[in-house]
Design a protein around this motif. Structure first.
Motif, PDB file in Angstrom:
ATOM      1  N   TRP A  67       0.834  -1.206   0.000  1.00  0.00           N
ATOM      2  CA  TRP A  67       0.000   0.000   0.000  1.00  0.00           C
ATOM      3  C   TRP A  67       0.865   1.250   0.000  1.00  0.00           C
ATOM      4  O   TRP A  67       1.862   1.323   0.706  1.00  0.00           O
ATOM      5  N   HIS A  68       0.447   2.243  -0.786  1.00  0.00           N
ATOM      6  CA  HIS A  68       1.151   3.518  -0.905  1.00  0.00           C
ATOM      7  C   HIS A  68       0.147   4.654  -0.888  1.00  0.00           C
ATOM      8  O   HIS A  68      -0.986   4.487  -1.349  1.00  0.00           O
ATOM      9  N   SER A  69       0.584   5.801  -0.404  1.00  0.00           N
ATOM     10  CA  SER A  69      -0.223   7.012  -0.472  1.00  0.00           C
ATOM     11  C   SER A  69       0.627   8.103  -1.107  1.00  0.00           C
ATOM     12  O   SER A  69       1.770   8.302  -0.717  1.00  0.00           O
ATOM     13  N   SER A  70       0.050   8.799  -2.075  1.00  0.00           N
ATOM     14  CA  SER A  70       0.743   9.874  -2.784  1.00  0.00           C
ATOM     15  C   SER A  70      -0.117  11.128  -2.743  1.00  0.00           C
ATOM     16  O   SER A  70      -1.337  11.057  -2.913  1.00  0.00           O
ATOM     17  N   LEU A  71       0.536  12.259  -2.576  1.00  0.00           N
ATOM     18  CA  LEU A  71      -0.170  13.534  -2.519  1.00  0.00           C
ATOM     19  C   LEU A  71      -0.092  14.259  -3.845  1.00  0.00           C
ATOM     20  O   LEU A  71       0.892  14.144  -4.569  1.00  0.00           O
ATOM     21  N   THR A  72      -1.140  15.040  -4.139  1.00  0.00           N
ATOM     22  CA  THR A  72      -1.084  15.917  -5.302  1.00  0.00           C
ATOM     23  C   THR A  72      -0.228  17.133  -4.924  1.00  0.00           C
ATOM     24  O   THR A  72       0.057  17.376  -3.753  1.00  0.00           O
ATOM     25  N   ARG A  73       0.158  17.883  -5.936  1.00  0.00           N
ATOM     26  CA  ARG A  73       0.934  19.105  -5.687  1.00  0.00           C
ATOM     27  C   ARG A  73       0.117  20.046  -4.800  1.00  0.00           C
ATOM     28  O   ARG A  73      -1.095  20.112  -4.897  1.00  0.00           O
ATOM     29  N   GLY A  74       0.835  20.778  -3.973  1.00  0.00           N
ATOM     30  CA  GLY A  74       0.180  21.756  -3.118  1.00  0.00           C
ATOM     31  C   GLY A  74      -0.187  21.233  -1.743  1.00  0.00           C
ATOM     32  O   GLY A  74      -0.669  21.980  -0.904  1.00  0.00           O
ATOM     33  N   LEU A  75       0.028  19.957  -1.500  1.00  0.00           N
ATOM     34  CA  LEU A  75      -0.204  19.379  -0.175  1.00  0.00           C
ATOM     35  C   LEU A  75       1.101  18.774   0.329  1.00  0.00           C
ATOM     36  O   LEU A  75       1.950  18.359  -0.459  1.00  0.00           O
ATOM     37  N   SER A  76       1.235  18.714   1.636  1.00  0.00           N
ATOM     38  CA  SER A  76       2.383  18.017   2.222  1.00  0.00           C
ATOM     39  C   SER A  76       1.880  17.167   3.376  1.00  0.00           C
ATOM     40  O   SER A  76       0.764  17.371   3.883  1.00  0.00           O
ATOM     41  N   TRP A  77       2.696  16.229   3.790  1.00  0.00           N
ATOM     42  CA  TRP A  77       2.296  15.346   4.882  1.00  0.00           C
ATOM     43  C   TRP A  77       2.161  16.114   6.193  1.00  0.00           C
ATOM     44  O   TRP A  77       1.487  15.650   7.108  1.00  0.00           O
ATOM     45  N   SER A  78       2.783  17.293   6.279  1.00  0.00           N
ATOM     46  CA  SER A  78       2.679  18.085   7.508  1.00  0.00           C
ATOM     47  C   SER A  78       1.439  18.980   7.524  1.00  0.00           C
ATOM     48  O   SER A  78       1.113  19.572   8.549  1.00  0.00           O
ATOM     49  N   THR A  79       0.724  19.071   6.400  1.00  0.00           N
ATOM     50  CA  THR A  79      -0.519  19.844   6.358  1.00  0.00           C
ATOM     51  C   THR A  79      -1.539  19.174   7.282  1.00  0.00           C
ATOM     52  O   THR A  79      -1.734  17.954   7.225  1.00  0.00           O
ATOM     53  N   GLU A  80      -2.173  19.976   8.104  1.00  0.00           N
ATOM     54  CA  GLU A  80      -3.109  19.446   9.086  1.00  0.00           C
ATOM     55  C   GLU A  80      -4.198  18.580   8.432  1.00  0.00           C
ATOM     56  O   GLU A  80      -4.817  18.972   7.454  1.00  0.00           O
ATOM     57  N   GLY A  81      -4.371  17.392   8.971  1.00  0.00           N
ATOM     58  CA  GLY A  81      -5.422  16.488   8.537  1.00  0.00           C
ATOM     59  C   GLY A  81      -5.059  15.571   7.371  1.00  0.00           C
ATOM     60  O   GLY A  81      -5.765  14.591   7.125  1.00  0.00           O
ATOM     61  N   VAL A  82      -3.966  15.854   6.661  1.00  0.00           N
ATOM     62  CA  VAL A  82      -3.615  15.067   5.478  1.00  0.00           C
ATOM     63  C   VAL A  82      -3.212  13.646   5.858  1.00  0.00           C
ATOM     64  O   VAL A  82      -3.741  12.667   5.312  1.00  0.00           O
ATOM     65  N   ALA A  83      -2.277  13.498   6.777  1.00  0.00           N
ATOM     66  CA  ALA A  83      -1.810  12.159   7.171  1.00  0.00           C
ATOM     67  C   ALA A  83      -2.948  11.336   7.767  1.00  0.00           C
ATOM     68  O   ALA A  83      -3.067  10.136   7.492  1.00  0.00           O
ATOM     69  N   GLU A  84      -3.787  11.997   8.549  1.00  0.00           N
ATOM     70  CA  GLU A  84      -4.905  11.288   9.182  1.00  0.00           C
ATOM     71  C   GLU A  84      -5.903  10.786   8.142  1.00  0.00           C
ATOM     72  O   GLU A  84      -6.397   9.667   8.227  1.00  0.00           O
ATOM     73  N   GLU A  85      -6.212  11.628   7.145  1.00  0.00           N
ATOM     74  CA  GLU A  85      -7.159  11.227   6.096  1.00  0.00           C
ATOM     75  C   GLU A  85      -6.576  10.093   5.245  1.00  0.00           C
ATOM     76  O   GLU A  85      -7.275   9.143   4.899  1.00  0.00           O
ATOM     77  N   ALA A  86      -5.286  10.194   4.924  1.00  0.00           N
ATOM     78  CA  ALA A  86      -4.633   9.124   4.159  1.00  0.00           C
ATOM     79  C   ALA A  86      -4.663   7.814   4.935  1.00  0.00           C
ATOM     80  O   ALA A  86      -4.955   6.750   4.373  1.00  0.00           O
ATOM     81  N   ALA A  87      -4.393   7.877   6.237  1.00  0.00           N
ATOM     82  CA  ALA A  87      -4.414   6.673   7.072  1.00  0.00           C
ATOM     83  C   ALA A  87      -5.819   6.087   7.146  1.00  0.00           C
ATOM     84  O   ALA A  87      -6.002   4.865   7.094  1.00  0.00           O
TER      85      ALA A  87
END
Length: 174
Positions: free
Chosen positions: A137-157
């Motif tokens: 399993w992998h998660s990739s972000l679109t441009r303009g987001l980072s893993w440190s952006t609030e809520g991103v890591a949690e939503e991906a998980a």
């Protein structure tokens, strides 16, 4: 493909899990050859007397994205984790088409989830085409987001967990 290069590729690929398989497509590269097999893209062979040590192999399931650029006559890719690869092809033949087909064939599950407008995360399960069928399993972000952006890591998980419970889990690759 010249027999010396083919023999060197087979020796090198035999060390990979699943062995070399067969040649689905090949092309002359700027410095050697590129071979597309059922489980991996291989490149090297510039020194056929080297015993096959100069060959590199990338599993189709390891390639996050990439493709053929006709203008630069190069096949390029990005692996999960950000490492990049590129080979210039003197005569591309079927390799660009095979590249697209094999990378797509390794995708078992793919889901995009918007987080901020059109920006979001793509969660993907990839299958090693030469392995035992285990999903990675992998998660990739679109441009303009980072893993440190609030809520991103949690939503991906959350999405990854939901999909893994539905399709089966293996090692998360983010």
């Amino acid at each position: 493909m010249p027999s010396e290069a083919y023999d060197a590729w087979r020796r090198s690929a035999a060390a990979r899990v699943g062995g070399p398989g067969r040649v689905l497509a090949w092309a002359r590269a700027e410095d050697g050859f590129v071979v597309g097999g059922p489980a991996a893209l291989s490149f090297g062979g510039g020194d056929p007397t080297g015993g096959g040590d100069d060959w590199q192999h990338v599993g189709w399931h390891e390639i996050e994205h990439g493709g053929w650029n006709a203008e630069s006559r190069a096949l390029s890719w990005t692996l999960y984790g950000g490492r990049r690869g590129r080979v210039g092809l003197a005569e591309p033949g079927r390799l660009p088409e095979l590249f697209r087909e094999r990378v797509a064939a390794s995708i078992a599950v793919e889901r995009f989830v918007a987080i901020r407008g059109e920006r979001g995360v793509t969660v993907t399960a990839r299958r090693d085409l030469g392995g035992d069928g285990t999903l990675t399993w992998h998660s990739s972000l679109t441009r303009g987001l980072s893993w440190s952006t609030e809520g991103v890591a949690e939503e991906a998980a959350r999405v990854s967990s939901e999909l893994q419970s539905e399709y089966g889990s293996s090692s998360p690759g983010w």
